[in-house]
Design a protein around this motif. Structure first.
Motif, PDB file in Angstrom:
ATOM      1  N   VAL A 638      -8.541   5.965  -3.646  1.00 40.89           N
ATOM      2  CA  VAL A 638      -8.338   6.828  -4.818  1.00 40.89           C
ATOM      3  C   VAL A 638      -8.489   8.283  -4.380  1.00 40.89           C
ATOM      4  N   GLY A 639      -7.731   9.146  -4.992  1.00 45.83           N
ATOM      5  CA  GLY A 639      -7.874  10.578  -4.731  1.00 45.83           C
ATOM      6  C   GLY A 639      -6.553  11.289  -4.535  1.00 45.83           C
ATOM      7  N   ALA A 640      -5.545  10.583  -4.041  1.00 42.42           N
ATOM      8  CA  ALA A 640      -4.251  11.209  -3.840  1.00 42.42           C
ATOM      9  C   ALA A 640      -3.528  11.374  -5.175  1.00 42.42           C
ATOM     10  N   ARG A 641      -2.729  12.441  -5.263  1.00 44.01           N
ATOM     11  CA  ARG A 641      -1.931  12.664  -6.473  1.00 44.01           C
ATOM     12  C   ARG A 641      -0.470  12.236  -6.273  1.00 44.01           C
ATOM     13  N   GLU A 642      -0.138  11.788  -5.077  1.00 45.89           N
ATOM     14  CA  GLU A 642       1.234  11.355  -4.821  1.00 45.89           C
ATOM     15  C   GLU A 642       1.525  10.103  -5.652  1.00 45.89           C
ATOM     16  N   PHE A 643       2.645  10.116  -6.332  1.00 46.48           N
ATOM     17  CA  PHE A 643       2.956   9.084  -7.323  1.00 46.48           C
ATOM     18  C   PHE A 643       3.850   7.999  -6.726  1.00 46.48           C
ATOM     19  N   ASP A 644       3.632   6.780  -7.206  1.00 49.14           N
ATOM     20  CA  ASP A 644       4.495   5.647  -6.865  1.00 49.14           C
ATOM     21  C   ASP A 644       5.269   5.275  -8.128  1.00 49.14           C
TER      22      ASP A 644
END
Length: 705
Positions: A638-644
C-alpha cells in the motif's frame, strides 16, 4: 434542541426595547459579515487549485500538475475547502514553519517529506500564502497562531495513471498520519538536543516576527509542544501498524476525550491499581500522591497530564521512575489502544446520508453533523481549554447533563463551530467523480450492461443506485451485523466495548432514543463522547465578542436544525437492536451505502484489506480450498497512487510501500463474500458464486457508478 431555540427566542421577546434594538443591530451586522464571507469564499480561483507537479516523488513516483474531474465544485470551492480552519492546533505555527527534519537541514515542511507521508503538496495561493499542503492551515486561537488540519487533509485523494494525475475532492487520502507525527516528534526532539539545529531553529522563529520575541520563549515552547506530541504518540501507540490510507480515528478521539474528562480521584485509584507483570503494585500510595500533587481535582487536562507523565518517568526521590513497559501497562488502565485502523471515508453524499461512520454510530439528523464534526476536531488537535467551574446555570452544563453537579465543566475550546457548519453546507454540492474515460480508458458498455444485471441480483439490496445529480437524494445506510457480513470485527467491537473513567459526567443522565441512561463511573467512551460533544456545540466561540458569539451560535444552531433535511429515523438493515442490557448493540454492525464513485476509493472493505474491486469479488482462501483457485491476496503493498484501471484499485506490488498483512487482527480480509457465494443476502439467501467472466462484467458496471 428546537425547544431550546424557541426558549431563547422567547427571552428575546421579553427583553427591553434598547436591548432588543441592540441585538437586532448586531444581528444585521452579523448577516452582512456572513454575506461578505460568502463572497470571500470565491476570492481564491487559482486555475490549478494550488496543485503542483512532483517530478521526483516518494516510492519512485512522479506526476505532473494534477487535473480535476467535474464534482460540482469549481476552483474556488476546492480551495476554500482545503484552507478553511476548523480549530485544529497541532503546534504553534512559527515552530512548524521553522522546524528542520531530524537528520537534515531541510525544513520539515519540505514537499519531499510531505509527499513521503502521502499528503498533497500545494503552491502558494490567496487562501494559502505559505503554500501549505492540502488540508494544512494556519489557525488563530486566543491571539496565537497554530498549524492545524482541515477536513481536506484526510478527505482529498489522488490517482496517478501513466504520467497523468487526478485530484479527487472528498476522496480518501493515502496519508500515513502516525508516521508523519512520529517524524514530527523526532524532529522536535533532535532540535532540542542538537546545538546547531536549535540555534538555526530559534533564529528562524524569531525572524518571522510572529508570536515569539525571545530565544528562551522559543525553546520553552518547543519543549512543551514536543512533550505534548510525545504524550499523544505514546497514548495512541498501537501494536497494529496502520501504514498508508488508514487511521483509527475513533480510538484517538476516544483517548483525547478520556484525557480531558478523567478527574484526579479516578487517576489516583488507577495508579494504585496498576501492577507489574508479577502482579506487584507499580506505585506506592506515597508515590501516587506525589505524582498527583497540585493537580486540579475535576479536570486534569493536557498540561497536567504532561506533568503526570514526566513525574511517572522521573527517577528523582519520591517518584516511581517507571520504565517504558510499565508506562504502557499504565496507559492501558486509563486509555484504550487505538488498534482498529480503518480507511478514510469519502465525503460525497455525506450530507445526504441518514447515518454515517463505518458502524453507523452518528445520526445525520438535526444537529447531528455538528456534534460529529466537533468530535472529529477533538481528535485532530483542537485545543480543549476545559476547566472546572462553580455550579450555576450554564447552557452547556444543562445540555451535557451536569446541571445538578457541584462542579461543571466549561467547554471552552478552539473548535470553530461556525466554520464546521459552513463546511457541512459546502459539502452539499460535492458530487461523486465519474470514471474519466479519456484517461483511464473506455468503459465496455456491453460488459457493463451484463454487469448491471449481476449488480441488481447480488448488490442492490444493500447498495442502492442513485443519481448523483439529484439534489433530493437520500443515502440510506444498510446495516449488517458482524456475524452476517463477516468482515474484521475489531473497529465495531472497540466502538462498543472501549470504556473509561467518566469524570464529572459520573451519574449524569444521557438521553438515548429509548430513554435516559445513567453514565457510570466506568462508562462506554461512546457515551462520554456524546456528552462532551453536546457540551462543546453549546459553548459559543470564546474568540468573539460576547454578543457576537451568542448571535453566531444562534444562527449556527438554527441553520443546523432548520436547513438539515435529513429526518431522524431508525436504522435500516439486519443488525442486533439495542436493549436495556446492551444499549449499544446496534453499533456491532457495518454500514453499506450507495457505491457511486466507488472506483476512486481503493483499498476496499472498511479496513482497507482488499486492494481492488476485482479482488473484492474473490473469496478469502480457507483451509481445504483448492490451491489453484483465485483468492483475495493475503499480503500486498500500500502507498502507491498509480492506478490499475483493469482490476480497479491502486497497484499493490512492485514498489517498496507498506506491507499489508491480512492475517493480523484488525487486518482480516474475510467477509463480504457475496460474489463468492459465501455471504448470505439480507434475506438470508446465499447466491451461487460468480464465474470469472461475471466478475469482470460486474467490475465494468461498477466503473459506471
Amino acid at each position: 434542541m428546537i425547544s431550546l431555540l424557541l426558549s431563547l427566542l422567547s427571552l428575546l421577546k421579553k427583553a427591553s426595547r434598547p436591548l432588543l434594538l441592540l441585538c437586532l443591530a448586531i444581528a444585521s451586522a452579523m448577516l452582512i459579515t456572513l454575506s461578505i464571507g460568502k463572497l470571500y469564499q470565491n476570492w481564491d480561483t487559482d486555475p490549478n487549485r494550488g496543485a503542483i507537479a512532483m517530478p521526483s516523488g516518494a516510492l519512485g513516483e512522479s506526476y505532473p500538475t494534477p487535473r480535476y474531474l467535474e464534482q460540482g465544485w469549481d476552483n474556488a470551492d476546492s480551495l476554500w475547502f482545503y484552507n478553511t480552519t476548523q480549530g485544529s492546533n497541532l503546534l504553534p505555527y512559527d515552530l512548524f514553519m521553522a522546524l528542520e527534519q531530524p537528520d537534515s537541514t531541510e525544513l520539515f515542511r519540505d514537499n519531499a517529506l510531505i509527499d513521503k507521508y502521502r499528503y498533497l503538496p500545494q503552491k502558494p495561493t490567496f487562501f494559502n500564502p505559505d503554500g501549505l499542503p492540502v488540508g494544512f492551515v494556519k489557525d488563530t486561537y486566543q491571539g496565537k497562531s497554530y498549524i492545524g488540519l482541515t477536513c481536506a487533509a484526510c478527505h482529498t485523494g489522488q490517482i496517478n495513471y501513466r504520467g497523468q494525475a487526478i485530484r479527487i475532492d472528498g476522496g480518501p487520502t493515502m496519508a500515513d498520519m502516525p508516521g508523519f507525527l512520529a517524524e514530527l516528534e523526532s524532529s522536535m526532539r533532535k532540535t532540542l538536543v542538537t546545538a546547531t539545529k536549535l540555534e538555526h531553529f530559534t533564529q528562524r522563529v524569531l525572524a518571522r516576527n510572529g508570536d515569539f520575541t525571545q530565544k528562551d520563549e522559543v525553546i520553552a515552547s518547543l519543549k512543551e509542544w514536543a512533550n505534548n506530541l510525545m504524550l499523544y504518540n505514546g497514548v495512541n501507540h498501537s501494536t497494529v501498524e496502520y501504514g498508508y490510507a488508514r487511521l483509527d480515528a475513533f480510538g484517538r478521539i476516544y483517548n483525547r476525550v478520556l484525557k480531558h474528562v478523567i478527574n484526579k480521584k479516578q487517576v489516583h485509584s488507577l495508579l494504585l491499581l496498576a501492577t507489574n507483570k508479577d502482579h506487584s503494585r507499580m506505585l506506592t500510595p506515597e508515590q501516587a500522591a506525589r505524582v498527583l500533587e497540585g493537580v486540579d481535582k475535576t479536570i486534569i487536562g493536557n498540561k497536567n497530564f504532561a506533568v503526570i507523565f514526566d513525574r511517572l518517568r522521573s527517577t528523582n526521590p519520591g517518584y516511581p521512575g517507571l520504565s517504558r513497559e510499565q508506562l504502557f501497562r499504565l496507559r492501558d488502565l486509563i486509555f484504550n489502544e487505538p488498534n482498529a485502523p480503518v480507511s478514510y471515508p469519502f465525503l460525497w453524499d455525506i450530507t445526504h446520508s441518514d447515518y454515517v461512520q463505518w458502524n453507523g454510530i452518528a445520526s445525520n439528523a438535526g444537529v447531528g453533523p455538528l456534534g460529529r464534526n466537533a468530535g472529529e476536531v477533538i481528535g485532530v488537535f483542537g485545543t480543549l481549554d476545559w476547566t472546572a467551574q462553580e455550579a450555576g446555570f450554564s447552557l452547556s452544563a444543562k445540555i451535557s447533563g451536569q446541571s445538578k453537579k457541584q462542579k461543571r465543566v466549561d467547554f471552552k475550546s478552539s473548535i470553530d463551530l461556525v466554520n464546521l457548519r459552513r463546511l457541512e453546507h459546502h459539502l452539499q454540492r460535492l458530487k461523486s467523480p465519474k470514471w474519466p474515460e479519456d484517461i483511464l480508458g473506455k468503459i465496455d458498455r456491453t460488459k457493463a450492461a451484463r454487469g448491471e444485471l449481476i449488480y441488481e441480483r447480488y448488490c442492490l439490496s444493500c447498495h442502492e443506485v442513485i443519481d448523483h445529480n439529484n439534489w433530493d437524494r437520500v443515502i440510506i445506510a444498510k446495516m449488517s451485523g458482524l456475524d452476517e457480513v463477516g468482515t474484521d470485527p475489531l473497529m465495531a467491537l472497540n466502538s462498543v466495548n472501549y470504556t473509561g473513567k467518566s469524570g464529572n459526567f459520573k451519574h449524569t443522565i444521557q438521553q438515548q432514543p429509548a430513554g435516559g441512561l445513567y453514565i457510570p463511573e466506568e462508562a462506554p467512551v461512546a457515551m462520554i463522547l456524546t456528552s462532551v460533544t453536546r457540551g462543546t456545540v453549546t459553548t459559543p466561540d470564546p474568540d468573539k465578542w460576547i454578543i457576537r458569539r451568542w448571535l453566531d451560535w444562534l444562527y449556527m444552531m438554527a441553520s443546523s436544525v432548520f436547513e438539515n433535511e435529513i429526518e431522524r429515523t431508525i436504522k435500516n438493515g439486519n443488525y442486533q437492536p439495542d436493549t436495556t442490557a446492551q444499549p449499544f448493540n446496534s453499533l456491532l454492525a457495518y454500514k453499506a451505502r450507495s457505491l457511486n464513485g466507488i472506483w476512486a476509493t481503493a483499498p476496499y472493505l472498511h479496513n482497507g484489506s482488499v486492494p481492488s474491486l476485482y479482488e473484492l469479488l474473490l473469496p478469502k482462501k480457507r483451509a481445504g480450498d483448492p490451491e489453484n483457485g483465485r483468492y483475495r491476496p493475503n499480503r500486498f503493498e500500500v502507498g502507491a497512487r498509480e492506478f490499475d484501471p483493469i482490476k480497479v484499485g491502486f497497484v499493490s506490488s512492485g514498489f517498496n510501500g507498506f506491507t499489508f498483512d491480512t492475517t493480523l487482527p484488525a487486518n482480516f480480509n474475510t467477509g463480504h463474500e457475496y460474489a463468492a457465494g459465501r455471504t448470505a443476502q439480507l434475506n438470508g439467501e446465499a447466491l451461487p458464486p460468480l464465474s470469472d467472466a461475471q466478475r469482470w462484467d460486474l467490475v465494468e458496471y461498477l466503473k459506471t457508478l
